[in-house]
Design a protein around this motif. Structure first.
Motif, PDB file in Angstrom:
ATOM      1  N   GLY A 283      26.793   4.969 -33.347  1.00  0.00           N
ATOM      2  CA  GLY A 283      25.843   3.883 -33.132  1.00  0.00           C
ATOM      3  C   GLY A 283      24.578   4.333 -32.425  1.00  0.00           C
ATOM      4  O   GLY A 283      23.479   3.926 -32.801  1.00  0.00           O
ATOM      5  N   ARG A 284      24.733   5.176 -31.415  1.00  0.00           N
ATOM      6  CA  ARG A 284      23.569   5.554 -30.624  1.00  0.00           C
ATOM      7  C   ARG A 284      22.476   6.218 -31.467  1.00  0.00           C
ATOM      8  O   ARG A 284      21.340   5.735 -31.484  1.00  0.00           O
ATOM      9  N   PRO A 285      22.829   7.295 -32.213  1.00  0.00           N
ATOM     10  CA  PRO A 285      21.756   7.866 -33.059  1.00  0.00           C
ATOM     11  C   PRO A 285      21.323   6.933 -34.193  1.00  0.00           C
ATOM     12  O   PRO A 285      20.127   6.837 -34.490  1.00  0.00           O
ATOM     13  N   ILE A 286      22.278   6.231 -34.825  1.00  0.00           N
ATOM     14  CA  ILE A 286      21.937   5.398 -35.985  1.00  0.00           C
ATOM     15  C   ILE A 286      20.997   4.253 -35.593  1.00  0.00           C
ATOM     16  O   ILE A 286      20.032   3.948 -36.273  1.00  0.00           O
ATOM     17  N   LEU A 287      21.271   3.629 -34.448  1.00  0.00           N
ATOM     18  CA  LEU A 287      20.534   2.420 -34.084  1.00  0.00           C
ATOM     19  C   LEU A 287      19.122   2.712 -33.573  1.00  0.00           C
ATOM     20  O   LEU A 287      18.346   1.790 -33.340  1.00  0.00           O
ATOM     21  N   ARG A 288      18.798   3.994 -33.413  1.00  0.00           N
ATOM     22  CA  ARG A 288      17.410   4.306 -33.085  1.00  0.00           C
ATOM     23  C   ARG A 288      16.532   4.066 -34.297  1.00  0.00           C
ATOM     24  O   ARG A 288      15.326   3.918 -34.182  1.00  0.00           O
ATOM     25  N   LEU A 289      17.174   4.059 -35.482  1.00  0.00           N
ATOM     26  CA  LEU A 289      16.423   3.863 -36.721  1.00  0.00           C
ATOM     27  C   LEU A 289      16.232   2.374 -36.981  1.00  0.00           C
ATOM     28  O   LEU A 289      16.966   1.549 -36.469  1.00  0.00           O
ATOM     29  N   LYS A 290      15.231   2.068 -37.822  1.00  0.00           N
ATOM     30  CA  LYS A 290      14.969   0.658 -38.116  1.00  0.00           C
ATOM     31  C   LYS A 290      14.888   0.414 -39.607  1.00  0.00           C
ATOM     32  O   LYS A 290      14.651   1.338 -40.380  1.00  0.00           O
ATOM     33  N   GLY A 291      15.061  -0.829 -39.994  1.00  0.00           N
ATOM     34  CA  GLY A 291      14.835  -1.260 -41.379  1.00  0.00           C
ATOM     35  C   GLY A 291      15.612  -0.436 -42.388  1.00  0.00           C
ATOM     36  O   GLY A 291      16.815  -0.262 -42.271  1.00  0.00           O
ATOM     37  N   TYR A 292      14.885   0.086 -43.386  1.00  0.00           N
ATOM     38  CA  TYR A 292      15.528   0.838 -44.463  1.00  0.00           C
ATOM     39  C   TYR A 292      16.248   2.068 -43.937  1.00  0.00           C
ATOM     40  O   TYR A 292      17.269   2.481 -44.479  1.00  0.00           O
ATOM     41  N   TYR A 293      15.705   2.676 -42.884  1.00  0.00           N
ATOM     42  CA  TYR A 293      16.305   3.900 -42.356  1.00  0.00           C
ATOM     43  C   TYR A 293      17.670   3.605 -41.755  1.00  0.00           C
ATOM     44  O   TYR A 293      18.637   4.326 -41.962  1.00  0.00           O
ATOM     45  N   LEU A 294      17.746   2.501 -41.019  1.00  0.00           N
ATOM     46  CA  LEU A 294      19.035   2.079 -40.456  1.00  0.00           C
ATOM     47  C   LEU A 294      19.996   1.734 -41.595  1.00  0.00           C
ATOM     48  O   LEU A 294      21.168   2.110 -41.567  1.00  0.00           O
ATOM     49  N   ALA A 295      19.461   1.054 -42.616  1.00  0.00           N
ATOM     50  CA  ALA A 295      20.302   0.659 -43.756  1.00  0.00           C
ATOM     51  C   ALA A 295      20.924   1.881 -44.406  1.00  0.00           C
ATOM     52  O   ALA A 295      22.129   1.937 -44.649  1.00  0.00           O
TER      53      ALA A 295
ATOM     54  N   ALA B 173      -4.733   2.832 -51.987  1.00  0.00           N
ATOM     55  CA  ALA B 173      -5.427   1.948 -51.051  1.00  0.00           C
ATOM     56  C   ALA B 173      -4.539   0.755 -50.703  1.00  0.00           C
ATOM     57  O   ALA B 173      -4.431   0.359 -49.541  1.00  0.00           O
ATOM     58  N   THR B 174      -3.881   0.198 -51.721  1.00  0.00           N
ATOM     59  CA  THR B 174      -2.985  -0.935 -51.488  1.00  0.00           C
ATOM     60  C   THR B 174      -1.852  -0.522 -50.555  1.00  0.00           C
ATOM     61  O   THR B 174      -1.440  -1.268 -49.674  1.00  0.00           O
ATOM     62  N   ALA B 175      -1.354   0.698 -50.768  1.00  0.00           N
ATOM     63  CA  ALA B 175      -0.270   1.189 -49.927  1.00  0.00           C
ATOM     64  C   ALA B 175      -0.717   1.292 -48.483  1.00  0.00           C
ATOM     65  O   ALA B 175       0.008   0.939 -47.561  1.00  0.00           O
TER      66      ALA B 175
ATOM     67  N   ASN C 222       5.342   2.800 -52.045  1.00  0.00           N
ATOM     68  CA  ASN C 222       3.936   2.945 -51.678  1.00  0.00           C
ATOM     69  C   ASN C 222       3.149   1.682 -51.955  1.00  0.00           C
ATOM     70  O   ASN C 222       2.312   1.280 -51.155  1.00  0.00           O
ATOM     71  N   ALA C 223       3.416   1.045 -53.083  1.00  0.00           N
ATOM     72  CA  ALA C 223       2.609  -0.115 -53.444  1.00  0.00           C
ATOM     73  C   ALA C 223       3.039  -1.367 -52.692  1.00  0.00           C
ATOM     74  O   ALA C 223       2.250  -2.269 -52.484  1.00  0.00           O
ATOM     75  N   SER C 224       4.314  -1.440 -52.282  1.00  0.00           N
ATOM     76  CA  SER C 224       4.776  -2.730 -51.775  1.00  0.00           C
ATOM     77  C   SER C 224       5.656  -2.647 -50.533  1.00  0.00           C
ATOM     78  O   SER C 224       6.121  -3.669 -50.053  1.00  0.00           O
ATOM     79  N   ASP C 225       5.908  -1.448 -50.030  1.00  0.00           N
ATOM     80  CA  ASP C 225       6.806  -1.288 -48.884  1.00  0.00           C
ATOM     81  C   ASP C 225       8.219  -1.792 -49.176  1.00  0.00           C
ATOM     82  O   ASP C 225       8.975  -2.088 -48.266  1.00  0.00           O
ATOM     83  N   VAL C 226       8.556  -1.903 -50.467  1.00  0.00           N
ATOM     84  CA  VAL C 226       9.892  -2.336 -50.834  1.00  0.00           C
ATOM     85  C   VAL C 226      10.679  -1.122 -51.307  1.00  0.00           C
ATOM     86  O   VAL C 226      10.163  -0.317 -52.081  1.00  0.00           O
ATOM     87  N   VAL C 227      11.912  -0.965 -50.799  1.00  0.00           N
ATOM     88  CA  VAL C 227      12.787   0.051 -51.355  1.00  0.00           C
ATOM     89  C   VAL C 227      13.625  -0.637 -52.427  1.00  0.00           C
ATOM     90  O   VAL C 227      14.382  -1.548 -52.145  1.00  0.00           O
ATOM     91  N   ASN C 228      13.408  -0.222 -53.674  1.00  0.00           N
ATOM     92  CA  ASN C 228      14.039  -0.910 -54.791  1.00  0.00           C
ATOM     93  C   ASN C 228      15.403  -0.284 -55.121  1.00  0.00           C
ATOM     94  O   ASN C 228      15.480   0.729 -55.805  1.00  0.00           O
ATOM     95  N   PHE C 229      16.471  -0.937 -54.638  1.00  0.00           N
ATOM     96  CA  PHE C 229      17.803  -0.382 -54.857  1.00  0.00           C
ATOM     97  C   PHE C 229      18.229  -0.470 -56.329  1.00  0.00           C
ATOM     98  O   PHE C 229      19.270   0.044 -56.691  1.00  0.00           O
ATOM     99  N   ALA C 230      17.445  -1.157 -57.154  1.00  0.00           N
ATOM    100  CA  ALA C 230      17.779  -1.244 -58.574  1.00  0.00           C
ATOM    101  C   ALA C 230      17.222  -0.045 -59.345  1.00  0.00           C
ATOM    102  O   ALA C 230      17.347   0.013 -60.569  1.00  0.00           O
TER     103      ALA C 230
END
Lengths: 290, 318
Positions: free
Chosen positions: B101-113, A169-171, A30-38
């Motif tokens: 691939g077809r369903p997966i690649l509709r997603l972007k960024g973190y969702y695709l990851a 708000a930042t989010a 929410n604050a940074s649009d980063v997904v923190n895998f750690a």
């Protein structure tokens, strides 16, 4: 019937941990649009630091407090040293940075502490409580209560306090937030501290049941991420419900289908949810999707 | 992009591969070399997916696992020659990539990851749980490719490590040549266009979903062949080949050297394959170093090592 109840109880216990990890994801996202895998490493650190502080002779509550504060400091360091300098980097880079951070933390933990599995005593003994033919450990009640307490505290924080609203708000819009005088860097730091502290608390609560070791973080991060996604990334209510659902689902799969494939069940559901409704159960409708 | 010039890249690649053995003090270096080529091949596939098309996959080790286990299972159960088994594995990977691939690649960024990550984890889970078939976490033996014996029959006698160095090098150069050709083809241009902006690409008539799928299927085949090579070379395989960490390593190698250039990505494979070998003396520090390298490069050299170095060299020259 007692069987079903038993699976439900153990599912909710595990699910509460996933929910805490997912809440941690939510705050940072929410604050940074980063997904923190750690995020999973915070849980591991909470358990490990508590164990070693306790083993060094400190009383358990004090050891736990030290672990939570130390982990929060590590969370802040992660933000200052790795996330802030990478501002504006593409998502792929951010994913690799946070995965790199998690591997780094794991390697450091292994050096500073050791590679063994550890556990410390449960808070209120190990005598199982009987509920309608099923049993639950007192420590499980601590975990569930902890998850609910954190959830409601966060709710109050985000809706009733000025700084909580600043985070929202930042989010929503970073630049607009800066324009109305919100120190967005402070908000980021605070988010990482809170997120790490919540993760560490989860580690403190669950270690008496599941044990801790330097390499338990990754699986927790993946499950917590899955839970956050199931509920809808960035939504605290989604994190709580997603975590509990995921835990119950896993316990049911383990009980009725195959214990080997309990993790698979979680990922199958995640894939199904992503395909059917990429915004998750409670997510915003405006999810990127082309 | 000077480094993506096809002839230069291939020339540099072939020259380094040919000259390096003269500096190898022991056969162990041939072994590390062939490991680098195996990783380099998977990474070249990821250049197509990440570098050209701008899509991420955290589950590509799943395809490597399919390729590796095809070489172990098909000879035993179907009586196929290991080389045919590798082809079968590649075909299977391509089919699976096409379907998911077809369903997966509709997603972007973190969702695709996370979707691709989930896929990879499912594959590795099946490989470690179906113990009757795959030997479970203990792994299983892989039959000999037989090519070395064939070469010996015609008078080329190579030691085992030399053979695999040469053979994986040939496959890698072929793979690099294909990827470089693709870069300059209409498909490559379409991929780069959708990397820049999917909306813009669509406006000029690029079938975005189709081209993403092409890149995904191609990169899956690369990963599958890389897994097959690894299995045949080691003559033994464990589910680790399909594990999450292997997926992460592949992606890290790709972006470490520079996802936009084949040569850069292979440089990434060189670094991340040799690093653990160098660090065996400091085994305790291996994870620490790997994590640190991942973070530092992504923070300070976002384009990857090679493009960053190339830019600074060029900047100084002007």
């Amino acid at each position: 019937m007692p069987e079903l109840l038993q699976f439900l109880l153990s599912g909710i216990t595990v699910g509460a941990v996933y929910a805490l990890v997912a809440l941690g994801f939510t705050i940072i996202y929410n604050a940074s649009d980063v997904v923190n895998f750690a995020q999973g490493e915070f849980v591991m650190l909470g358990g490990m630091i508590t164990f070693f502080a306790h083993a060094a002779g400190l009383p358990l509550p004090l050891a736990a407090l030290i672990a939570i504060i130390a982990t929060a400091a590590i969370g802040v360091a992660l933000n200052k040293l790795a996330i802030e300098p990478a501002r504006g980097a593409p998502v792929v880079s951010l994913i690799i940075i946070t995965i790199g951070a998690s591997i780094f933390i794991r390697g450091a933990t292994q050096l500073v502490f050791d590679k063994q599995l550890h556990r410390f005593p449960a808070f209120s003994g190990d005598q199982p409580i009987l509920i309608g033919g099923a049993t639950i450990l007192p420590q499980s009640l601590w975990v569930i209560a902890g998850a609910l307490a954190i959830f409601f505290c966060l709710r109050l924080f985000f809706t009733r306090t000025l700084i909580g609203r600043a985070v929202l708000a930042t989010a929503n819009n970073r630049i607009a937030a800066q324009l109305v005088g919100i120190n967005t860097n402070y908000v980021m730091t605070l988010s990482f501290a809170m997120s790490a502290a919540i993760g560490a608390l989860a580690g403190v609560l669950v270690t008496p049941i599941t044990l801790t070791g330097y390499d338990v973080g990754l699986a927790l991060a993946l499950k917590g991420f899955a839970a956050a996604m199931l509920g809808g990334m960035g939504n605290p209510k989604g994190a709580l419900v997603g975590g509990l659902l995921l835990g119950v689902l896993e316990a049911m799969t383990a009980g009725y289908i195959s214990s080997q494939y309990k993790d698979a069940a979680a990922f199958v559901v995640i894939l199904a949810v992503l395909f059917a409704m990429p915004q998750g159960l409670f997510g915003r409708k405006s999810t990127d999707r082309v | 992009m000077r480094f993506s010039s096809k002839a230069t890249t291939l020339l540099i690649l072939v020259a380094v591969i040919a000259i390096a053995p003269f500096f190898f003090p022991s056969s162990y270096y041939f072994r590390v070399g062939s490991l680098i080529f195996v990783n380099g091949l998977a990474v070249t596939g990821l250049v197509v997916l990440i570098g050209y098309a701008g899509q991420i996959s955290l589950g590509h080790a799943g395809f490597a696992g399919i390729g590796a286990y095809a070489c172990a299972l098909a000879p035993v159960h179907l009586g196929l020659h290991p080389a045919l088994a590798a082809v079968l594995g590649a075909a299977l990977s391509a089919t699976i990539a096409f379907l998911v691939g077809r369903p997966i690649l509709r997603l972007k960024g973190y969702y695709l990851a996370v979707a691709s990550l989930g896929f990879g984890i499912l594959v590795s889970m099946v490989l470690s749980n179906e113990a009757q078939l795959t030997g479970g976490p203990d792994g299983m033996a892989v039959p000999d490719l037989g090519l070395r014996a064939l070469l010996k029959a015609v008078g080329i006698d190579l030691s085992n490590t030399e053979f695999w160095y040469a053979f994986s090098a040939v496959v890698l150069v072929l793979g690099a040549w294909l990827a470089l050709n693709l870069y300059h083809s209409p498909t490559g241009r379409a991929l780069r266009a959708l990397h820049g902006s999917e909306i813009a690409a669509r406006t000029v008539g690029v079938d975005v979903a189709h081209y993403k799928l092409v890149a995904f299927v191609l990169s899956a085949v690369y990963a599958s062949v890389s897994g097959s090579l690894l299995a045949l070379q080691n003559k033994f395989i464990t589910p680790d080949v399909a594990g999450f960490m292997h997926s992460i390593e592949m992606v890290t190698m790709t972006v470490l050297g520079g996802a936009g250039s084949v040569l850069g990505a292979i440089l990434g494979a060189v670094i991340l394959t040799t690093l653990p070998q160098v660090l065996t003396i400091f085994q305790e520090y291996e994870q620490l170093m790997l994590g640190l390298v991942m973070m530092l490069v992504m923070i300070f050299m976002r384009q990857g090592l090679l493009p960053s170095i190339a830019r600074s060299v060029r900047g100084r020259g002007e």
